[in-house]
Design a protein around this motif. Structure first.
Motif, PDB file in Angstrom:
ATOM      1  N   UNK A  74     -10.355  -6.506  -4.293  1.00 33.87           N
ATOM      2  CA  UNK A  74     -10.412  -7.978  -4.462  1.00 33.87           C
ATOM      3  C   UNK A  74      -9.260  -8.225  -5.233  1.00 33.87           C
ATOM      4  N   UNK A  75      -8.510  -9.366  -4.862  1.00 34.22           N
ATOM      5  CA  UNK A  75      -7.457  -9.898  -5.343  1.00 34.22           C
ATOM      6  C   UNK A  75      -8.023 -10.826  -6.540  1.00 34.22           C
TER       7      UNK A  75
ATOM      8  N   UNK B  32      -3.266 -10.967   1.401  1.00 40.88           N
ATOM      9  CA  UNK B  32      -3.055 -10.311   0.210  1.00 40.88           C
ATOM     10  C   UNK B  32      -2.042  -9.205   0.388  1.00 40.88           C
ATOM     11  N   UNK B  33      -0.845  -9.741   0.059  1.00 36.00           N
ATOM     12  CA  UNK B  33       0.490  -9.135  -0.438  1.00 36.00           C
ATOM     13  C   UNK B  33       0.061  -7.907  -1.311  1.00 36.00           C
ATOM     14  N   UNK B  34      -0.935  -7.949  -2.255  1.00 36.69           N
ATOM     15  CA  UNK B  34      -1.438  -6.961  -3.023  1.00 36.69           C
ATOM     16  C   UNK B  34      -1.839  -5.789  -2.466  1.00 36.69           C
ATOM     17  N   UNK B  35      -2.579  -5.894  -1.255  1.00 35.06           N
ATOM     18  CA  UNK B  35      -2.804  -4.904  -0.245  1.00 35.06           C
ATOM     19  C   UNK B  35      -1.790  -4.521   0.693  1.00 35.06           C
TER      20      UNK B  35
ATOM     21  N   UNK C 213      -3.154 -13.694  -2.815  1.00 29.56           N
ATOM     22  CA  UNK C 213      -1.918 -13.315  -2.967  1.00 29.56           C
ATOM     23  C   UNK C 213      -0.963 -13.300  -1.970  1.00 29.56           C
ATOM     24  N   UNK C 214      -0.857 -14.410  -1.392  1.00 29.66           N
ATOM     25  CA  UNK C 214       0.137 -14.803  -0.387  1.00 29.66           C
ATOM     26  C   UNK C 214       1.586 -14.772  -0.719  1.00 29.66           C
ATOM     27  N   UNK C 215       1.871 -15.037  -2.137  1.00 32.36           N
ATOM     28  CA  UNK C 215       3.128 -15.164  -2.620  1.00 32.36           C
ATOM     29  C   UNK C 215       3.337 -14.453  -3.844  1.00 32.36           C
ATOM     30  N   UNK C 216       4.634 -14.306  -3.921  1.00 34.77           N
ATOM     31  CA  UNK C 216       5.076 -13.756  -5.222  1.00 34.77           C
ATOM     32  C   UNK C 216       6.376 -14.035  -5.865  1.00 34.77           C
ATOM     33  N   UNK C 217       6.562 -13.810  -7.124  1.00 34.72           N
ATOM     34  CA  UNK C 217       7.949 -14.034  -7.761  1.00 34.72           C
ATOM     35  C   UNK C 217       9.066 -13.030  -7.240  1.00 34.72           C
TER      36      UNK C 217
ATOM     37  N   UNK D 120       3.829  -3.502   0.552  1.00 32.51           N
ATOM     38  CA  UNK D 120       4.709  -3.884  -0.558  1.00 32.51           C
ATOM     39  C   UNK D 120       4.216  -4.013  -1.754  1.00 32.51           C
ATOM     40  N   UNK D 121       2.610  -3.855  -1.681  1.00 31.97           N
ATOM     41  CA  UNK D 121       1.850  -3.914  -2.910  1.00 31.97           C
ATOM     42  C   UNK D 121       1.436  -2.522  -3.557  1.00 31.97           C
ATOM     43  N   UNK D 122       0.291  -2.669  -3.865  1.00 32.03           N
ATOM     44  CA  UNK D 122      -0.386  -1.391  -4.337  1.00 32.03           C
ATOM     45  C   UNK D 122      -0.753  -0.140  -3.341  1.00 32.03           C
ATOM     46  N   UNK D 123       0.128   0.534  -3.059  1.00 29.86           N
ATOM     47  CA  UNK D 123      -0.024   1.404  -2.056  1.00 29.86           C
ATOM     48  C   UNK D 123       0.913   2.731  -2.313  1.00 29.86           C
ATOM     49  N   UNK D 124       0.418   3.928  -1.572  1.00 32.93           N
ATOM     50  CA  UNK D 124       1.195   4.996  -1.767  1.00 32.93           C
ATOM     51  C   UNK D 124       1.386   5.638  -0.604  1.00 32.93           C
TER      52      UNK D 124
END
Length: 361
Positions: free
Chosen positions: A334-335, A235-238, A203-207, A241-245
């Protein structure tokens, strides 16, 4: 006496049968999208059954965020047969020419208000599940919550744990040995688990719609119409900017023993969070969140790996762990793999199995 590496290897070699019969399960998330690539705003399709009760097809945060759950499989090919069957059924019964979004970061979403929370009916547990998601929306925003991933569940055969006790010269037996072994695996995973997003990050890119007009500290580059990326991202997901708190960064969850883990989770469940207190709990008769603690429920604990035990009716995850120990581990880093229709490949699973054998303390 502590055994050296060669002595441990000799024991494993003579008792190699104890490593036959790994348990494996996959939970794969995927957004439903319209033919134009935008997020679907339709309810969970009738053909998929009840999202609250179905064993294999449910929803995660949103009505449009599907989650596919395989049964436990002892054979990798059987595992992928299960996952392929679920995918095939879903693909055949999607409505309005919808499709599944093939990557982790969300598709084009015009507004967070277009993300319909998952609905589970009017029962107490169904209402609680939707209210919990309302809390997630108010705490973190809907965009973060519709990021998709693949969770990999892994267990070693029961016959392995006496071998584990012999290798470690431990007097622990049964569930105690099993829990201690899994906790050792988890601690080692926190040391070496970076290799998974390094090798399999996708996930190196996003809308640009993901940012919803907000500025980011990341030095993004743009390609095409509305796609932004980081040249060396995995992994932008991790990422932050992604799924963090950030509210969980000071929780200090302890993995030294089952008792320590449960105690630290319970502490987090009762720890107040000033940013969530400001939200309030109810607005008139409508719930804003379940409570104003750091964690509303245990599922809100964001971790790359979790100790797990199948729960009984009305049992919380911690109660299950306390009563019967750790049964398996859940890998959450895992993405979604965009280069295969199932979101994960057999090659990845075989690699993960090898990693878990190496890090099993």
């Amino acid at each position: 006496m502590t055994l050296n590496f060669q002595q441990r290897l000799d024991i494993i070699t003579t008792k190699s049968d104890s490593l036959v019969g790994f348990g494996r399960g996959i939970e794969r998330e995927a957004l439903r999208i319209k033919p134009d690539g935008k997020l679907s705003e339709t309810p969970h399709p009738y053909a998929f059954g009840s999202a609250l009760c179905h064993d294999s097809i449910t929803t995660d945060f949103a009505e449009s965020l599907l989650e596919f759950i395989t049964p436990v499989a002892k054979d990798v090919h059987q595992l992928f047969d299960y996952l392929n069957d679920i995918h095939h059924y879903v693909a055949c019964h999607l409505e309005n020419n919808e499709a599944l979004w093939p990557i982790s970061m969300p598709c084009y979403v015009q507004s967070e208000e277009n993300v319909e929370l998952a609905q589970y009916g009017k029962s107490n547990i169904g209402t609680m599940k939707t209210t919990y998601r309302q809390g997630l929306k108010n705490r973190y925003g809907s965009m973060m919550q519709i990021i998709s991933g693949v969770h990999y569940n892994f267990s070693l055969p029961a016959s392995f744990w006496p071998t584990w006790s012999e290798i470690h010269q431990s007097e622990l037996t049964g569930n105690e040995a099993q829990s201690a072994g899994y906790l050792g695996l988890i601690r080692n995973y926190f040391r070496y688990g970076w290799v998974i997003p390094y090798l399999f990050g996708a996930s190196p890119a996003l809308c640009k719609s993901f940012l919803q007009g907000k500025k980011s500290d990341f030095n993004f580059k743009e390609v095409g119409k509305g796609t932004i990326y980081l040249p060396y991202a995995t992994s932008l997901r991790l990422s932050d900017l992604g799924y963090t708190n950030s509210a969980q960064s000071s929780l200090n969850i302890c993995y030294n023993s089952v008792d320590n883990y449960i105690a630290s989770v319970h502490k987090a469940l009762h720890k107040k969070a000033s940013q969530f207190e400001k939200l309030g709990i109810k607005n008139g008769d409508e719930y804003i969140q379940l409570n104003d603690n750091v964690l509303q429920i245990e599922n809100e604990l964001y971790a790359s790996i979790r100790p797990k035990r199948v729960t009984k009716n009305l049992e919380t995850p911690s109660q299950a762990l306390n009563a019967r120990g750790i049964e398996y581990v859940e890998i959450r880093s895992l993405d979604v793999n965009p280069f295969c229709k199932l979101g994960i490949t057999e090659e990845q699973v075989n690699f993960l199995d090898s990693i878990f054998n190496l890090v099993c303390d």
